[in-house]
Structures are given as C-alpha cells and as structure tokens.
Design a protein around this motif. Structure first.
Motif, PDB file in Angstrom:
ATOM      1  N   HIS A  14     -12.314  -3.218  40.786  1.00  0.00           N
ATOM      2  CA  HIS A  14     -11.508  -3.524  41.961  1.00  0.00           C
ATOM      3  C   HIS A  14     -12.257  -4.411  42.956  1.00  0.00           C
ATOM      4  N   THR A 215      -9.615  -2.566  53.416  1.00  0.00           N
ATOM      5  CA  THR A 215      -8.327  -3.241  53.632  1.00  0.00           C
ATOM      6  C   THR A 215      -8.258  -4.554  52.857  1.00  0.00           C
ATOM      7  N   LYS A 216      -9.404  -5.028  52.381  1.00  0.00           N
ATOM      8  CA  LYS A 216      -9.438  -6.277  51.619  1.00  0.00           C
ATOM      9  C   LYS A 216      -9.209  -6.049  50.123  1.00  0.00           C
ATOM     10  N   LEU A 217      -9.104  -4.788  49.704  1.00  0.00           N
ATOM     11  CA  LEU A 217      -8.926  -4.484  48.283  1.00  0.00           C
ATOM     12  C   LEU A 217      -7.485  -4.709  47.847  1.00  0.00           C
ATOM     13  N   SER A 218      -7.315  -5.008  46.584  1.00  0.00           N
ATOM     14  CA  SER A 218      -5.985  -5.169  45.993  1.00  0.00           C
ATOM     15  C   SER A 218      -5.850  -4.251  44.790  1.00  0.00           C
ATOM     16  N   LYS A 219      -4.623  -3.846  44.531  1.00  0.00           N
ATOM     17  CA  LYS A 219      -4.372  -3.003  43.365  1.00  0.00           C
ATOM     18  C   LYS A 219      -4.634  -3.775  42.084  1.00  0.00           C
ATOM     19  N   SER A 220      -5.027  -3.032  41.063  1.00  0.00           N
ATOM     20  CA  SER A 220      -5.189  -3.615  39.735  1.00  0.00           C
ATOM     21  C   SER A 220      -3.948  -3.313  38.912  1.00  0.00           C
ATOM     22  N   ASP A 221      -3.520  -4.287  38.137  1.00  0.00           N
ATOM     23  CA  ASP A 221      -2.343  -4.083  37.287  1.00  0.00           C
ATOM     24  C   ASP A 221      -2.581  -2.977  36.269  1.00  0.00           C
ATOM     25  N   ASP A 224      -1.542   0.210  38.353  1.00  0.00           N
ATOM     26  CA  ASP A 224      -0.283   0.192  39.092  1.00  0.00           C
ATOM     27  C   ASP A 224       0.865   0.644  38.192  1.00  0.00           C
ATOM     28  N   LEU A 243      -5.708   3.181  47.241  1.00  0.00           N
ATOM     29  CA  LEU A 243      -4.859   2.173  46.601  1.00  0.00           C
ATOM     30  C   LEU A 243      -3.641   2.733  45.865  1.00  0.00           C
TER      31      LEU A 243
END
Length: 418
Positions: A14, A215-221, A224, A243
């Motif tokens: 992540h 807050t800069k993290l993004s979900k991983s496909d 999800d 997340l």
C-alpha cells in the motif's frame, strides 16, 4: 470463519515506507536537519524535503515536520531525542558500512540477535565483562552525558556498541582489570544498551504513527470488495482498518504504534526469537527483555485470536498476506496454520482448529523463503502432507490472484449457506 493474517508486505503493497531500510534512511535525513534546526537555511530545508521524498511520498509535509522540530514538547522533538546518540542506531549504521550490502540495507532484528547471542555466550564463558580501557572510557562518557544531558556536539558514545562488538568478533582481549570493575562496567554497559533499546523502539513507533500521513494512502484493488471476519496483524500500523473495515475485530500481535502516548505506555514489540537450548532458556534470563514472547506478555499485547480459534463453531480458514512466516513468530503461527497427523520434532503437539490456510506470495523468491520457513515451523513431513497430501490444507496463492481466490471462497460460502 475467515481470518486475515497480515505482515509487513501488506503495508509495503500500500506504499507505506515501513521497512527497516526506510526507517534508517529517514533517520539519516532527519538527523542532518534536527541537529542544526536552529540555523536552517532554504537549501537545507530543500535538502530535507528532497531527502525524505526520495524515500516515500507518504510522509507528512516536510515544512510541517521541520516546524515541529523547533517545539520542545512536540513528537518531532521527541523523535530527535530518541535517535540522537542512540548506540543501537549508530551500530546499525556501522554494520551497514561494514557489510556493504546492496542498497545500503541492514536487518535490524538480525543485528539485534547477533549482538544478544554474542553477549550471552561471552557472559556465559565469563568473558563478557572483559572491557578494554578505551571501551570503559566511552561507557563513562555515556553515563556522564546522561547526568549532564547529551549535547549535540558529543559523538563519542555513538561508537560504544560498535567498538565493543568489533573487538568481540575479532577476539581482541581487553586490558586486565579487577573482577569488581569488570562486573561494574558490565552492568553499566548492559544498562546503556537497555535504555537506548527502549528509545529505539519508541523512535520506530513515532516514525510509523507520527511522520506517515495515512490520508495519502489509497485502497488496493487486491482487497477492495473482499471481506474477512477477523484480523490478525503482525504490523504496528492500523492500515487495514483505515482503508477497508474500521469495525473488524482483530489483534495487534506486536502492538500498535500510537504516537500520542508516553514511551512507558508503548506496547510495540521489537525483538528476537529464543535461541537458547532447552536446558538454558528457562534459566538464563539476563537478556530476556529482548525476546518477543517476553515483550508480548509484559506489554499486554492482543491474544484474543486464541479465543476466536478455540470457540468458533465454524470451519476456520486463514489468509496470509505479506507475511514471511519467519520462525521467530512460530509460537503464534502454529495456532494459525492447519496441523498434520504426520508430526515431527518441529511440530506443535497441539491440534490446530484451522482447516485450511491460503498463503500469498509476491514472487518466486518469496515463495521459496516461505516454504523454507514453514519447514522450520511445521517440519518437512507435515508440510509436505499439508500441501501435497490427499487432502491439501495449505495452498500457496500468487499475489495477483489473491482476490480471485477469496472471491471463489466467498461464493462457495454463499452456496453452502443456501
């Protein structure tokens, strides 16, 4: 019931700079600025910003961090104090230079183990308290600086552990001194190691929970859209809950990094596995504070997963992601892996309630290392039976196929319920 078990590879997937190399690289960049923050100029500020950006873009803004450095009661200031003149951190830097490893990398836990094993053996043979005059002088300097406050310009104590370990490995005898003096300096030496080790653990906690901006993290496909019933994390971060599922029940096996609390309240576990034989491990407890199992107990880490495993009326599957399955976590992993009737001298005699385990691997090299680690935990006969037997209970899954495998399992569960 499906239990997700995650290791550091989950955070790395992540984008979190959570490796020991990331931590040490950040310390180097931080020390250069923190030591001279009172006289910073634009170029130095830019150098710090560029330095941490090269490590990761997930950190908090560099200007914010540098402003926090100037506040005596801030977490940024505390971090500077924890890493300043820390003999363990300086030892890691020294070992990195000695080893000349690719990417300037050193394994912190491996080096801690190296030190404690050497000190244990030397003390056992009554050599561990044989210090040279130079080593004794440096220890006195450390203690004197503790009394009067460590100053930014005092660097001599940085070399205490590295100098002592070098002489240890090279078998250079110290100057002959009285037994009383030997005991006195041995106690001083181990006291310094213990205090700086506590500071090392706290600095790692601050690094992960204060300087990283979640807050800069993004979900991983990969994760999800798939669900689990319980979480067992060997990480210090709260990434999965932030997340994917804030309400999932779970355990922080090695504690959770929380910057807001005092150092004495920390439950972060950083240490080594037991290496003494059966005859010695329950008797020789001088360096027990460096063992993971000991820290888990005294720091009141989570153990509720044991109740979940014991009390569940459902078939239990465990899903491993980003975990190396290292033998240092054997006492935990034996409960999270299925058991085989083909027991060996390595196997836990207790039958596991886990019916199946799915183990995710990132690369062929990762898979090879995980299999080798499982041999140490389960024994080769049991592992071979669990993977290749008539009723396989362990399945290795390539990381890109992890979500697909879980979706198949979820569909099978819906069909079963129907």
């Amino acid at each position: 019931m499906n239990i997700l078990v995650i290791g550091n590879g989950f955070d790395i997937a992540h984008g979190i700079p959570s490796s020991y190399k990331n931590f040490l690289d950040f310390v180097i960049a931080y020390k250069k600025v923190y030591k001279y923050y009172a006289s910073l100029n634009t170029i130095e500020k830019n150098n710090f910003s560029n330095g941490i950006t090269k490590i990761s873009s997930i950190y908090k803004d560099a200007s914010f961090i540098m402003n926090e450095m100037t506040l005596s009661n801030s977490r940024a200031s505390e971090f500077g104090k924890m890493i300043n003149h820390n003999c363990w951190i300086e030892y890691f830097f020294g070992r990195t230079s000695q080893l000349e490893r690719k990417h300037n990398w050193v394994d912190i836990e491996e080096e801690i183990s190296r030190v404690i094993k050497a000190l244990t053996q030397l003390h056992k043979t009554n050599k561990g308290i044989d210090f040279s005059a130079e080593e004794m002088y440096k220890i006195d300097c450390v203690l004197d600086s503790e009394v009067h406050g460590r100053t930014a310009g005092f660097d001599r104590e940085n070399e205490v552990l590295l100098t002592f370990m070098n002489s240890l490995m090279e078998e250079q005898p110290g100057h002959q001194i009285t037994n009383q003096k030997r005991r006195e300096y041995w106690q001083k030496f181990t006291s310094i190691l213990s205090a700086d080790f506590s500071n090392l653990v706290r600095s790692l906690e601050l690094y992960l929970d204060y300087f990283i901006d979640f807050t800069k993290l993004s979900k991983s496909d990969i994760f999800d859209g798939i669900k689990f019933d319980h979480l067992v994390t060997f990480n210090y971060t709260n990434t999965y809950r932030v997340l994917y599922n804030s309400r999932i029940s779970g355990d922080f096996i090695h504690g959770r990094a929380q910057a807001w609390r005092d150092k004495e309240e920390s439950d972060v576990v950083l240490g080594i596995e037991e290496f003494l034989d059966e005859d010695q491990k329950n008797k020789n407890v001088e360096f027990i504070a460096y063992r993971k199992y000991y820290q888990r107990i005294i720091k009141h880490c989570d153990f509720s997963y044991r109740k979940v495993l014991e009390n569940s009326n459902n078939a239990i599957s465990t899903w491993f992601f980003g975990h190396s399955l290292a033998s240092s976590d054997k006492d935990i992993l034996t409960h999270l892996l299925p058991s085989s009737d083909l027991a060996s001298q390595f196997s836990s005699p207790k039958k596991s309630n886990v019916k199946k385990s799915y183990i995710c691997y990132y690369s062929q090299h990762t898979l090879e290392q995980q299999v080798a680690n499982l041999v140490q935990i389960l024994g080769q006969e049991a592992l071979n039976d669990l993977v290749c037997g008539p009723d396989p209970k362990i399945k290795f899954v390539f990381q890109d196929n992890f979500k697909k495998e879980r979706m198949i399992s979820m569909n099978e569960e819906r069909t079963y319920r129907t």
